[in-house]
Design an enzyme around this catalytic site. Structure first.
Site, PDB file in Angstrom:
ATOM      1  N   TYR A 149       4.368  78.625  18.136  1.00  9.95           N
ATOM      2  CA  TYR A 149       3.981  80.011  18.916  1.00  9.95           C
ATOM      3  C   TYR A 149       4.488  81.293  18.299  1.00  9.95           C
ATOM      4  O   TYR A 149       4.288  82.189  19.089  1.00  9.95           O
ATOM      5  CB  TYR A 149       5.040  79.656  20.088  1.00  9.95           C
ATOM      6  CG  TYR A 149       4.450  78.631  21.308  1.00  9.95           C
ATOM      7  CD1 TYR A 149       4.062  77.579  21.175  1.00  9.95           C
ATOM      8  CD2 TYR A 149       4.548  79.329  22.484  1.00  9.95           C
ATOM      9  CE1 TYR A 149       3.657  76.818  22.094  1.00  9.95           C
ATOM     10  CE2 TYR A 149       3.772  78.570  23.457  1.00  9.95           C
ATOM     11  CZ  TYR A 149       3.536  77.403  23.531  1.00  9.95           C
ATOM     12  OH  TYR A 149       2.938  76.530  24.451  1.00  9.95           O
ATOM     13  N   LYS A 216       9.054  65.728  15.237  1.00  9.23           N
ATOM     14  CA  LYS A 216       7.779  64.989  14.619  1.00  9.23           C
ATOM     15  C   LYS A 216       8.171  65.015  13.076  1.00  9.23           C
ATOM     16  O   LYS A 216       7.331  65.017  12.513  1.00  9.23           O
ATOM     17  CB  LYS A 216       6.650  65.606  15.110  1.00  9.23           C
ATOM     18  CG  LYS A 216       5.404  64.948  15.041  1.00  9.23           C
ATOM     19  CD  LYS A 216       5.233  63.483  15.578  1.00  9.23           C
ATOM     20  CE  LYS A 216       4.184  62.753  15.163  1.00  9.23           C
ATOM     21  NZ  LYS A 216       3.945  61.291  15.624  1.00  9.23           N
ATOM     22  N   ASP A 268       6.499  61.454  19.706  1.00  5.55           N
ATOM     23  CA  ASP A 268       5.250  60.427  20.412  1.00  5.55           C
ATOM     24  C   ASP A 268       6.168  59.223  21.056  1.00  5.55           C
ATOM     25  O   ASP A 268       5.934  58.684  22.206  1.00  5.55           O
ATOM     26  CB  ASP A 268       4.287  60.085  19.548  1.00  5.55           C
ATOM     27  CG  ASP A 268       4.681  59.680  18.227  1.00  5.55           C
ATOM     28  OD1 ASP A 268       5.939  59.805  17.819  1.00  5.55           O
ATOM     29  OD2 ASP A 268       4.358  58.871  17.374  1.00  5.55           O
ATOM     30  N   ASP A 292       6.833  72.376  24.996  1.00  5.95           N
ATOM     31  CA  ASP A 292       5.855  72.775  25.949  1.00  5.95           C
ATOM     32  C   ASP A 292       5.435  71.495  26.668  1.00  5.95           C
ATOM     33  O   ASP A 292       5.182  71.476  27.812  1.00  5.95           O
ATOM     34  CB  ASP A 292       4.577  73.303  24.942  1.00  5.95           C
ATOM     35  CG  ASP A 292       3.988  74.302  26.145  1.00  5.95           C
ATOM     36  OD1 ASP A 292       4.406  74.663  27.208  1.00  5.95           O
ATOM     37  OD2 ASP A 292       2.733  74.575  25.658  1.00  5.95           O
TER      38      ASP A 292
END
Ligand code: NAD
Length: 404
Positions: A149, A216, A268, A292
């Protein structure tokens, strides 16, 4: 006017009649802001019987500011928010071609509002796509100022992208084809740790059980993976007496006592866990993009964006806002659901230490929902009569009770 003051870096000193800024917002903004301000005022009145009162200061931003000043976000508005310290805002349209991506992102960056805080909790009676939505009671702390972002990206045919591709090839032997756009994902220790610090402080102050670092890091080791490492390091160095890692806890479950358990999950897997083991998670701390996606998915689990409140909090300023946008098709019709902004108001009351008023407000919204008092977005699914936006506000006010 009595302004809130900030002492010792980030401690708020709140008078009994603080001036708080409000931005009405575009589209449905004026409707939901009007309803929300009435509800917030009523909650303060019920909680403090006139001994405390908010003096609202209207701050121009968005379409109205453009009409009146020729700018979507005039400098006077920024100065006024700075003075107020705390503000609440309706959604703003993202103007196209003004040289910045979004007014919301601009506000977050200008005031360094680095923690985007989104509580997600089920309201009895609200239609949900899952079997046990009542198991959901999480608060997402999403880093607001870096990650993808940060806006460091170039179109495939730009000079910058060409130079970067050349540099990557020359210096690192990385070959990218000429049709490759490039984005950069910065994640720093300082910004990761200040976010995790806020999440742990919140967990401790609110007697929450755990903080889960969502990352992640199995793939992006030095950005997402570092976020996790820095999170654990911060927990150990600054909150060693009040936190315990999940590994330590599993070795000796009795040892947690009142301590907050620090866990981590790969993103995930986390999307799976929130559906299958919902009640095992509490406070989540995560990077910008993960947060987000995750916060919208969590909101969907308990009835959607119309109910999801949010706050953007820095060390000094804080701006409270609905998670959803301007819903232009309902603009000016008095039909939108104001719950998201009303609940953002409850977060604001808690943030300034007016917890009794926050509780009065929260309880009244719960009562309204459990008696199926809802706006058209939910009424359709529940097969009940829809209230207008303003009527919903009035139904919430009717259900307010003083906390004993
Ligand atoms: P949106 O959130 O405005 O709308 C998504 C869907 O949800 C639409 O069907 C809308 O009608 C419905 N909806 C949203 N809020 C509702 C409410 N309170 N009551 C009933 N229904 C509601 O998202 P969008 O259409 O992608 O964006 C519209 C504009 O809002 C864009 O200009 C976007 O940039 C802006 N936006 C602003 C913010 C913000 O100010 N924080 C956030 C998101 C989008």
């Amino acid at each position: 006017m009595s302004y809130i003051e900030v002492k010792e870096g980030s401690k708020l000193s709140v008078p009994n009649n603080p001036t708080i800024g409000y931005i009405e917002g575009d589209g449905i903004g004026p409707d939901i802001s009007k309803a929300s301000i009435s509800v917030i005022n009523a909650a303060v009145e019920v909680a403090y019987s006139g001994n405390k009162v908010i003096e609202w200061k209207k701050i121009l931003a968005g379409d109205e500011a453009m009409e009146k000043t020729g700018k979507h976000l005039p400098q006077e508005s920024l100065d006024e928010i700075k003075k107020c310290v705390i503000a609440i805002k309706g959604p703003l349209t993202t103007p196209i071609g003004e040289g910045f991506r979004s007014l919301n992102v601009t506000l977050r960056q200008y005031f360094d509002l680095y923690a985007n805080v989104r509580p997600v909790k089920y309201f009895p009676g609200v239609p949900s796509p899952v079997k046990n939505p009542e198991k959901m009671d999480m608060v997402v702390f999403r880093e607001n100022t870096e990650d993808l972002y940060a806006g460091i990206e170039w179109k495939y045919d730009s000079e910058e992208a060409k130079k970067l591709r050349w540099y990557l090839k020359e210096q690192f032997g990385i070959k990218l084809t000429d049709d490759t756009g490039i984005g950069i994902k910065p994640i720093s220790r300082f910004k990761s740790q200040r976010l995790v610090r806020k999440a742990i402080q919140f967990a401790l102050q609110n007697h929450r059980k755990s903080v889960t670092l969502v990352h992640k890091g199995n793939i992006m080791k030095y950005t997402e993976g570092s976020f996790k490492e820095w999170g654990y390091q911060l927990a150990a160095s600054e909150f060693g007496d009040s936190t315990i890692t999940e590994d330590e806890y599993l070795k000796s479950p009795g040892s947690a006592g009142w301590k907050v358990v620090i866990k981590d999950r790969i993103t995930d897997n986390m999307f799976q866990q929130v559906l299958t083991r919902t009640d095992e998670y509490d406070v989540l701390a995560t990077t910008n993009l993960n947060g987000d996606y995750l916060s919208d998915a969590l909101a969907a689990q308990v009835g959607g964006l119309g109910l999801a409140p949010g706050a953007n909090i820095g060390d000094v300023n804080a701006i409270f806002e609905a998670v959803h946008g301007t819903a232009p098709k309902y603009a000016g019709m008095d039909v939108a659901n104001p719950t998201s902004l009303i609940l953002s108001g409850a977060m604001m009351l808690n943030h300034i230490g007016w917890n009794e008023a926050g509780e009065v407000l929260d309880n009244a919204v719960h009562a309204a929902y459990s008696e199926q008092q809802v706006t058209q977005d939910l009424a359709r699914q529940m097969n009940v009569k829809a209230l207008k936006c303003s009527e919903f506000g009035n139904e919430v006010i009717k259900r307010m009770k003083k906390i004993k």
